[in-house]
Design an enzyme around this catalytic site. Structure first.
Site, PDB file in Angstrom:
ATOM      1  N   LEU D 227       0.822  -1.211   0.000  1.00  0.00           N
ATOM      2  CA  LEU D 227       0.000   0.000   0.000  1.00  0.00           C
ATOM      3  C   LEU D 227       0.861   1.268   0.000  1.00  0.00           C
ATOM      4  CD1 LEU D 227      -2.927   0.986   0.203  1.00  0.00           C
ATOM      5  CD2 LEU D 227      -2.592   1.124   2.677  1.00  0.00           C
ATOM      6  N   ASP D 228       0.603   2.164  -0.937  1.00  0.00           N
ATOM      7  CA  ASP D 228       1.293   3.452  -1.022  1.00  0.00           C
ATOM      8  C   ASP D 228       2.803   3.315  -1.205  1.00  0.00           C
ATOM      9  OD1 ASP D 228      -1.207   4.585  -0.621  1.00  0.00           O
ATOM     10  OD2 ASP D 228      -0.930   4.806   1.532  1.00  0.00           O
TER      11      ASP D 228
END
Lengths: 284, 284, 284, 284
Positions: D227-228
Site C-alpha cells: 500500500l502506497d
C-alpha cells in the site's frame, strides 16, 4: 572518472542522422553514455548532444577531430566538441552588487563546476577587496561615456590574453557595444532581473512594482546586440504580494538572480546549451 | 456556521484606525474573527479587511449599515460590506474554449464556492449543450463588428435583469467596449493566457514560443478600458522547454488558466480583493 | 528609519483582544504599523504580531515593559518583545559542508539581516580558515562519543559568555543532547535535507533516491529533543527525475538547503515566528 | 498526423544498443522522430523510448512485431510497443469524491488524450448520475468486508470483458487485494493525497495538519501489493500556512490531486513511463 567526448550538433534535418552518429561511434569502438536530440519542426533543424567514451581514452583529441570531420562532411552538421576533462576559463564582470559574484566564485571554488576563474572585471572598485580575498585578478576600469570605447578595447585585450572562454555578466551595469560583442570571441551570459520580455531595460523591480505583478522573475540569456533580446537559457519566478515594496522585490530578487544565473552557467559549462536564432535548446 | 460580517475599507491613512475599528466592533458586542490591514506607504492609503460575528446574529444588515456609516463619517474610509451568508450571482462569458467554463461550473456545483451561476453568455453556440447539461441559461448572441454595440446592450440588459454581481470572462475572445464596462455595474474578471505584461494582446502562446521563454504564464485581472492593463489579482507560471511547440504551450496553458482564474475568483468571492489604481491588495 | 516596537503575543482566546491591544497602543500615542493575528480554532489559542511606533521614540524600552505588563496581566497573554533596532547575536554551528555557512555569513555581511555573528562552532577544522577569512571566531572542538558531554558543556559556556540569542545548525552533523537544549537558553534552528517527515534521520538524499521520489525537499525547524520532529518553520522542494543519482540530489539539495534555511532565519530575525506544541505560526 | 511506432525497451546494458536500434530503424527505411535513453548505473539497466515513422505506413503492426523480435533476440531487451493511433480503453474507479473523476472525463472528452473510457466502477452510487450524464457505463457494487472478495471478482470480470488496458483509481477509497492486482492484467494508477512517503495511509491531510508542514503534496503511482509503496510517476506540492485547517488542506489538495493524477495518466498514455523495481523512468 571516465574520460568522455561531448559533441553538440545542429543543422538541416535529414533521415538517419541518429543512426549514422550512433553507428560512427560504435564503429570506432566507443560507447554512448548519453544522447539527446531535438527537431525544430518549424525550422526543420536537427539538434543533438551526444556523449561517449572512446575506445582509446588516451586519444580524445584526435577522435574528436575525426568525428567533427565526419559530422561536417557526411552529415552537413555544425559541430562543437568538448572533452569531459575540459576546464574552461571564465571571466566575471561586475559593478557594485556582489551577490551573484560571491555565488559564482563559491561554486567554482567548491568544485561544483569544472571551470577556472581567469579574473574579475569591473567598472567600480567596490568588489576589489573581495576578489583579492579569493586570490582573483581584479581589473578595475571605470567607464564613462567618453572612455567607453577605449575601456572596452582594454577589456577585450585582457580577455583575449587570458584565453577566456566564457564571460559572465554578474549584474554588470554597463551595456556592451556591438563592437565588443563581435570581437569577444566567446559566449557572454547575462542575468537580467526580470521575467523577460516583461520589464526589459532599467529598474525592472520598480517597473514590476508599478505594474502590481504577483510574481517577479529573473532571466539568464546570451548577450546579443539587441539589449535584453538574446536567447534565453533559464528563467524563474518568485511570489510577491501587495506587501512588498520595491526594496523587498530587490531583496527577494537577489536569491532568484543567483539561482537562475547559476543554473544557466552550469548548463553552459556542461555543454548542454545550443543557441540558434534568438532561442536555445537546453538538453537536460 | 457562525454568521459574520466582512468589511473592506480603504482610504487615507491616519493614526488609530485599527484601534477605532476594533473598538467599534468590541463596543457593539461583536467578536473579531479575522483582521488584516495594509498600508501603501508610497500612496499613504490604508486598507483593511475585518470579519466579525455580531452580538445579535439576527440583525447583520442593520449592524453592517451602522458600521458603514461609522467608517465613512468617522474614519473617512470607503467601505464595502459582505455577509458570510451572501451567495452572489455570477455570469460566465465564453467563446469556444470550454476548459475554464467546466472548471468554474464544477466548483460552484460542488459547493466549493458560495455563488450562484445566473447564466452563460457567449458569442458562439459551441458550449450551449454543455451549459444546458448543467441546467444553466445560455444566452447565445453572435458578435460582428456591426452588431457589437447592439449585442453589448442586450448583454447588459440580461446581466442587469438577472442582478449579476460578478462577470467572469472564461476565455471570452471579444474585447468589451468602454461603454459596456461603464454600465455593467459589477466587477469583471478576465483570464489572460500569458504572464502579463509579457505577451499582451492576441496569440500569447505563439508570441511566447517565438521568444523562446522557459516559463509560460497566466494572469487573472479585473477588466478595465485598457486592454490587458487592469489590476492583476493572480498569476502563475509553468515550465516549458525547447521541446514544446505552440500547441504544447496551449495544452499546458489550459491547466494554468483554470488554476489562476479559479484562485482569483475564489479570492474575489471571499471578499479578499481590493483594487486601487491599477493594482490590487489581496488579503490571504 | 522609524524606531518601532514589535510584540508577539499568544494565549487563550477571549473576546476583544484585538480591540484592547490596538486601544492600548492608541491611548499611549503610538501608531500601529503592522498587525497580524491568528486563532487556532482547534486549540482556541490566539496569536498576534503587532508592530508600532511609540509617541516618544526615545523611550522604547520602558514602553515595551509597560505593554508586556498590560498584555500579561490584563490579557493573560505570553509576550515576547523586540525593538526594530535590535541586532541579535547569532552563532553558527557547522561540520564540513560549507554552502549554508557561506550563505548565512554573506547575508549578514551584506546587511540583508539585522544580526551579528558571535562566532562559528565546529566539530571539524575544515571551515576554520574560511571563518578567519571573514574575521569570525572559530571554536573548533572535535566531538567523540566519550567527549560529547564535555564538549557540549564547553560549547554552552562559549554561547553563554557571548550572549548568543540564536544558534543556527548549518549542516552540523552532530545530534545535540537534551541537556544541551535545556541549557542553551535560546532558540536553535536546524536545516534538515529532506522534506520532513519523509526521510528523517541519516542520508536523506540516499533514502529519497531509493524511494524514487520526483521531488526532493529541505526543512528548517526549531530543534527539540525529538530528532527531526521540532516545529517546522519553512520547507521547499525541487524537481528531480530518474536521471538524477544520489550525488545529483546532493548537489541540487545544496541550493534548496541554503534557500530554506535563510528564509527561516530571516523570518525568525524579523520576529515573525511563534512556536507552540510542535508547530509554528509564521506571520508574513 | 503521421502514423508512428513507439517502442519502450529495457534490459541489461551492453555497448552499441543505441547504434543497433537506430541502425535497425534506418535499415528498414524508418525515420526516428524521438529517441531518449537512460542508463541506471547502479543497476546497469538500459532504458530507451524510441518513436519512428516506418517507410510503409500501412504496415505498422508487422513492422512492430519485427522490431520486437529483433530487440528481444538480438539485444536481450524487454519491449513494449504502441502505435500512435492506439486509443486504449480505460476504467475509472471512484468512491464519493468527484473532482478527479470530472477532470479525467473532461480531458478525454475534449480530445486532450487519446483514450476511451470503458466505464466507471464504484463502491458507492453517488457519482452514478454524473457518469450517466457523460453517457458512461457505471458499475455500482457496494463493498463490505464480507463481500469484498466476490465484488473484486465481479470487477475483474467487468474489466476483462471490456478489454480495459488501464485502471485509474480516482480517489477510490478501497484497498485492492493482491489477488485483484495479480489478475487485473493491466497497470493500475492511484492518486494518493500526500507527498509520499510522508503520510501514507489514512487521512493524510489531517496527518499533515498535525505535523504542521508548510507544503502539502499529492503523489500518483502504480499500485502494487504494498500500500502506497508502488513506483511513483509524479508528485507535486502546494504551499500552506498556519492559517489552513484540515478542511482548507482538503480543498487546496483537490486541485493538486487533479493536476498530479492527470500528468501521470498523460505520461502513461503517451507511453513515456517505464517502471522497474519500485521506481519509474518517465521520459519527457
Amino acid at each position: 572518472m571516465e574520460r568522455s567526448i561531448i559533441a553538440l550538433l545542429h543543422g538541416p534535418d535529414q533521415p538517419g542522422i541518429v543512426a549514422k552518429v550512433a553507428g560512427w561511434i560504435h564503429d570506432h569502438g566507443g560507447n554512448v553514455l548519453h544522447a539527446d536530440q531535438h527537431l525544430d519542426r518549424q525550422e526543420n533543424i536537427f539538434f543533438q548532444r551526444v556523449e561517449w567514451t572512446p575506445q582509446k581514452s588516451n586519444d580524445l583529441r584526435s577522435e574528436s577531430d575525426d568525428f567533427s570531420t565526419f559530422a561536417n562532411k557526411d552529415l552537413g552538421m555544425k559541430v562543437r566538441i568538448a572533452l569531459s576533462e575540459d576546464c574552461p576559463r571564465i571571466a566575471i564582470m561586475v559593478s557594485k552588487a556582489d551577490h551573484c559574484f560571491h555565488d559564482l566564485v563559491l561554486r567554482v571554488r567548491s568544485g561544483e563546476w569544472n571551470a577556472n576563474i581567469a579574473g574579475v572585471l569591473s567598472n567600480h572598485e567596490n568588489l576589489g577587496s573581495a576578489a583579492h580575498g579569493y586570490n582573483l585578478n581584479y581589473l578595475h576600469l571605470p567607464v564613462s561615456k567618453e572612455s567607453k570605447q577605449e575601456i572596452e578595447r582594454e577589456q577585450l585585450k585582457w580577455l583575449s590574453s587570458h584565453d577566456v572562454e566564457l564571460v559572465i555578466l554578474a549584474r554588470y551595469m554597463q551595456i556592451l557595444s556591438s563592437e565588443f560583442l563581435e570581437q569577444v570571441g566567446c559566449p557572454v551570459i547575462n542575468i537580467h532581473h526580470s521575467f523577460l520580455p516583461s520589464f526589459a531595460g532599467a529598474k525592472p523591480y520598480h517597473q514590476a512594482y508599478q505594474r502590481g505583478v504577483k510574481l517577479i522573475g529573473a532571466t539568464a540569456h546570451y548577450v546579443t546586440e539587441d539589449l535584453d533580446e538574446g536567447p534565453i537559457i533559464e528563467q524563474d519566478v518568485a511570489r510577491v504580494s501587495h506587501r512588498h515594496g520595491p526594496s523587498d522585490l530587490i531583496e527577494k530578487g537577489r536569491d532568484l538572480e543567483k539561482l537562475v544565473l547559476s543554473r544557466a552557467v552550469r548548463r553552459h559549462l556542461q555543454n548542454r546549451v545550443l543557441d540558434y536564432g534568438n532561442k536555445t535548446v537546453v538538453f537536460d
